[in-house]
Motif scaffolding. Structure first.
Motif, PDB file in Angstrom:
ATOM      1  N   UNK A 125     -11.015 -21.060  14.270  1.00  0.00           N
ATOM      2  CA  UNK A 125     -10.705 -20.494  12.957  1.00  0.00           C
ATOM      3  C   UNK A 125      -9.201 -20.582  12.713  1.00  0.00           C
ATOM      4  N   UNK A 126      -8.822 -20.363  11.460  1.00  0.00           N
ATOM      5  CA  UNK A 126      -7.420 -20.371  11.058  1.00  0.00           C
ATOM      6  C   UNK A 126      -6.922 -18.933  11.031  1.00  0.00           C
ATOM      7  N   UNK A 127      -5.759 -18.712  11.611  1.00  0.00           N
ATOM      8  CA  UNK A 127      -5.184 -17.375  11.606  1.00  0.00           C
ATOM      9  C   UNK A 127      -4.839 -16.945  10.185  1.00  0.00           C
ATOM     10  N   UNK A 128      -5.011 -15.668   9.896  1.00  0.00           N
ATOM     11  CA  UNK A 128      -4.756 -15.139   8.562  1.00  0.00           C
ATOM     12  C   UNK A 128      -3.253 -14.994   8.343  1.00  0.00           C
ATOM     13  N   UNK A 129      -2.744 -15.660   7.334  1.00  0.00           N
ATOM     14  CA  UNK A 129      -1.317 -15.601   7.013  1.00  0.00           C
ATOM     15  C   UNK A 129      -1.056 -15.132   5.592  1.00  0.00           C
ATOM     16  N   UNK A 130      -2.089 -15.007   4.787  1.00  0.00           N
ATOM     17  CA  UNK A 130      -1.901 -14.563   3.410  1.00  0.00           C
ATOM     18  C   UNK A 130      -3.201 -13.951   2.920  1.00  0.00           C
ATOM     19  N   UNK A 131      -3.126 -13.359   1.748  1.00  0.00           N
ATOM     20  CA  UNK A 131      -4.316 -12.773   1.142  1.00  0.00           C
ATOM     21  C   UNK A 131      -4.326 -11.270   1.122  1.00  0.00           C
ATOM     22  N   UNK A 132      -3.253 -10.611   1.620  1.00  0.00           N
ATOM     23  CA  UNK A 132      -3.247  -9.156   1.594  1.00  0.00           C
ATOM     24  C   UNK A 132      -3.046  -8.676   0.158  1.00  0.00           C
ATOM     25  N   UNK A 133      -3.906  -7.811  -0.336  1.00  0.00           N
ATOM     26  CA  UNK A 133      -3.812  -7.379  -1.732  1.00  0.00           C
ATOM     27  C   UNK A 133      -2.633  -6.436  -1.942  1.00  0.00           C
ATOM     28  N   UNK A 134      -2.002  -6.561  -3.061  1.00  0.00           N
ATOM     29  CA  UNK A 134      -0.896  -5.687  -3.432  1.00  0.00           C
ATOM     30  C   UNK A 134      -1.115  -5.145  -4.828  1.00  0.00           C
ATOM     31  N   UNK A 135      -0.469  -4.045  -5.104  1.00  0.00           N
ATOM     32  CA  UNK A 135      -0.561  -3.414  -6.418  1.00  0.00           C
ATOM     33  C   UNK A 135       0.858  -3.232  -6.929  1.00  0.00           C
ATOM     34  N   UNK A 136       1.288  -4.115  -7.834  1.00  0.00           N
ATOM     35  CA  UNK A 136       2.664  -4.128  -8.307  1.00  0.00           C
ATOM     36  C   UNK A 136       2.766  -3.403  -9.651  1.00  0.00           C
ATOM     37  N   UNK A 137       3.820  -2.644  -9.768  1.00  0.00           N
ATOM     38  CA  UNK A 137       4.118  -1.950 -11.020  1.00  0.00           C
ATOM     39  C   UNK A 137       5.462  -2.453 -11.518  1.00  0.00           C
ATOM     40  N   UNK A 138       5.472  -3.057 -12.700  1.00  0.00           N
ATOM     41  CA  UNK A 138       6.699  -3.561 -13.301  1.00  0.00           C
ATOM     42  C   UNK A 138       7.007  -2.765 -14.564  1.00  0.00           C
ATOM     43  N   UNK A 139       8.271  -2.395 -14.720  1.00  0.00           N
ATOM     44  CA  UNK A 139       8.702  -1.642 -15.883  1.00  0.00           C
ATOM     45  C   UNK A 139       9.281  -2.594 -16.917  1.00  0.00           C
ATOM     46  N   UNK A 140       8.900  -2.396 -18.158  1.00  0.00           N
ATOM     47  CA  UNK A 140       9.423  -3.207 -19.240  1.00  0.00           C
ATOM     48  C   UNK A 140      10.829  -2.754 -19.615  1.00  0.00           C
ATOM     49  N   UNK A 141      11.657  -3.715 -19.832  1.00  0.00           N
ATOM     50  CA  UNK A 141      13.020  -3.405 -20.260  1.00  0.00           C
ATOM     51  C   UNK A 141      13.051  -3.252 -21.776  1.00  0.00           C
ATOM     52  N   UNK A 142      13.844  -2.345 -22.251  1.00  0.00           N
ATOM     53  CA  UNK A 142      13.938  -2.119 -23.692  1.00  0.00           C
ATOM     54  C   UNK A 142      14.742  -0.875 -23.992  1.00  0.00           C
TER      55      UNK A 142
END
Length: 536
Positions: free
Chosen positions: A467-484
């Motif tokens: 098998x291939x070792x896991x190097x990516x795919x971890x889920x993230x939850x990003x919060x970005x603030x709008x500038x204004x």
């Protein structure tokens, strides 16, 4: 109980350096403040948290002040100084050398028939060990099972026994020829001539032994790391023993072997010759039947050799098994525990299994970091006599375990052995027997190439669990603030009373619209609830 009763008692066992205690709950004191009272007293959440931290400060190894003197608080460990450690090491080495020396003396006395000669040959043992230790220090080789376990006393004293035996024979012949006991000068002359006679055979024997181990120095990877320290240590010991057999041994033989010396065979050699001589005379008189029998045995051995499994390094049977289980990267520690429980129940249905226990995640002070989605399932097997009919080998047990754990969805494991797995991981960085390491700068291209490589590996006969070792795919939850013009107030989100935002199977970008109601203490919970509902 696990942290305060079981762990401290295990640490008192002699030879145990430390005990990791993974799992369980951390003892905590939860403070639930009353917002109304905090407002009445004019205290913020930050001030309350800072006050709690200062009121519950605990520092170990502190000082006790008494009458102007400072007493340092320290724990009284079992080993208190470097001298004590050194004495313990010396005692262990001395015991091993003493046991080995006594065994060698007994065997040499049985074969040589002279206790002084056996003692001289035995004196060669500690000096090559000293030279080997000095060489290991120069070449930066650590003392371990592989480097020190190859120091065979039989190989070390081989040249010394040859020199001693030939010198005894020559002394006995010279004494019989002179008709008197030899003096020191005559014994030295005999020892010198006897050593000169055996230089060529001794050198030839040492060269043959060294050439046998010399190719091991060309090994790379795991094999090189395993066998190179052993070969270098053995060569250092053999080289020093060879020098001692040509210098130290002849001199000690001339000094210690004195008095009446007789050349006679010991009882073990005499009885062996009595049984061997008749067959020798028959073989010389009629050689062809014996030659034909030898050729026939050789042919049978060659035929049997084709049916015997061959491998470079035999696998040490540890009796037990280890399943290195891996799940998707987003698997939580609680879910890993649930899957481990299902695996344990499935494996315990096999009658050849005694017990199963699992380790998920990393302990607080562990030297073996593991992510929450990885687990080690240790399978303790019963003695082979208690295995069911038809199950004879460990490979059959592994196949039965795989069949029993196949219904557990979301789990992938490699079947190996506990010590073997740890050894592979420490040396090669992976837990499997064979690994292909791919280097590059583009992670996406490397992942595609790795998928192609693993397809080829799965087609190789004898390969399993590729098998291939896991190097990516971890889920993230990003919060970005709008500038204004209107910027959100972030403080209420970070203050106590907020809520946790769960993760999702893909990267989500959430923009928070400016909303003045989020800053109101009375509406904080509602605002967070609507945010979580929107994120879902």
């Amino acid at each position: 109980m696990q942290n305060w009763i079981v762990r401290p008692q295990l640490r008192t066992v002699p030879g145990v350096a430390d005990v990791d205690s993974p799992g369980g709950y951390v003892k905590q004191y939860v403070v639930e403040p009353d917002p109304a009272k905090l407002t009445a007293y004019g205290i913020s959440y930050g001030e309350l948290g800072e006050a709690l931290e200062k009121a519950n400060l605990s520092v170990g190894a502190d000082f006790i002040q008494r009458s102007g003197e400072s007493y340092m608080v320290r724990g009284d460990a079992r080993i208190r100084s470097a001298d004590e450690i050194l004495r313990a090491v010396i005692a262990t080495v001395a015991r091993n050398l003493t046991e080995g020396a006594l065994l060698v003396i007994a065997i040499l006395f049985l074969m040589l028939g002279n206790w002084r000669a056996a003692l001289i040959a035995t004196l060669v043992i500690p000096l090559p060990l000293l030279f080997s230790a000095s060489g290991m220090n120069v070449f930066k080789i650590s003392g371990n099972l592989m480097s020190l376990g190859a120091l065979d006393f039989g190989l070390i004293i081989d040249g010394a026994v040859t020199i001693v035996d030939n010198t005894l024979r020559r002394m006995a012949e010279r004494q019989q020829h002179e008709g008197r006991i030899l003096n020191l000068q005559e014994r030295l002359e005999v020892a010198l001539r006897s050593t000169q006679e055996m230089v060529c055979p001794t050198v030839y024997g040492q060269i043959v032994i060294l050439l046998v181990f010399l190719p091991c120095l060309t090994f790379q990877g795991v094999e090189g790391k395993m066998f190179s320290p052993m070969v270098i240590t053995l060569m250092l010991a053999l080289a020093s023993a060879f020098v001692l057999s040509l210098t130290f041994v002849p001199a000690m033989t001339a000094l210690m072997i004195h008095g009446h010396i007789s050349e006679k065979e010991v009882p073990a050699v005499a009885k062996t010759k009595e049984a061997y001589n008749p067959w020798l005379y028959r073989a010389v008189a009629r050689p062809w039947p014996f030659i034909g029998a030898a050729v026939g045995v050789f042919v049978l051995c060659m035929v049997a050799f084709n049916f015997v499994g061959r491998e470079f390094m035999p696998m040490l049977d540890e009796q037990n098994l280890n399943l290195s289980s891996v799940r998707i990267l987003s698997t939580s520690i609680d879910k890993s525990g649930e899957l481990d429980l299902l695996i344990e129940r499935a494996i315990l249905t096999l009658p050849e299994v005694k017990t199963v226990y699992s380790k998920a995640g990393t302990a607080s002070l562990s030297a073996d970091p593991m992510p929450p989605n990885a687990s080690d399932n240790y399978v303790i097997l019963k003695p082979k006599k208690d295995w069911p009919d038809g199950v004879k080998t460990k490979e059959q047990v592994i196949q039965r375990i795989r069949k029993a754990t196949d219904p557990v969805v979301g789990n992938f494991h490699d079947a190996t052995q506990p010590i073997e797995m740890r050894f592979n991981e420490l040396i090669g960085g992976v837990r499997s027997d064979v690994a292909v390491k791919l280097y590059g700068e583009d992670l996406g291209q490397m992942t595609a190439t790795a998928d192609q490589i693993v397809k080829v590996l799965r087609s190789v006969p004898g390969a399993s669990d590729a098998r291939v070792a896991q190097t990516e795919g971890f889920p993230t939850f990003d919060i970005k603030f709008r500038s204004g013009r209107h910027r959100p107030r972030r403080a209420p989100v970070a203050q106590p009373g907020g809520c946790r935002v769960g993760t999702r199977s893909r990267r989500d970008h959430i923009a928070l619209e400016p909303h003045h109601e989020v800053a109101r203490p009375g509406r904080r919970a509602d605002a967070c609830q609507s945010l979580v509902g929107w994120a879902r």
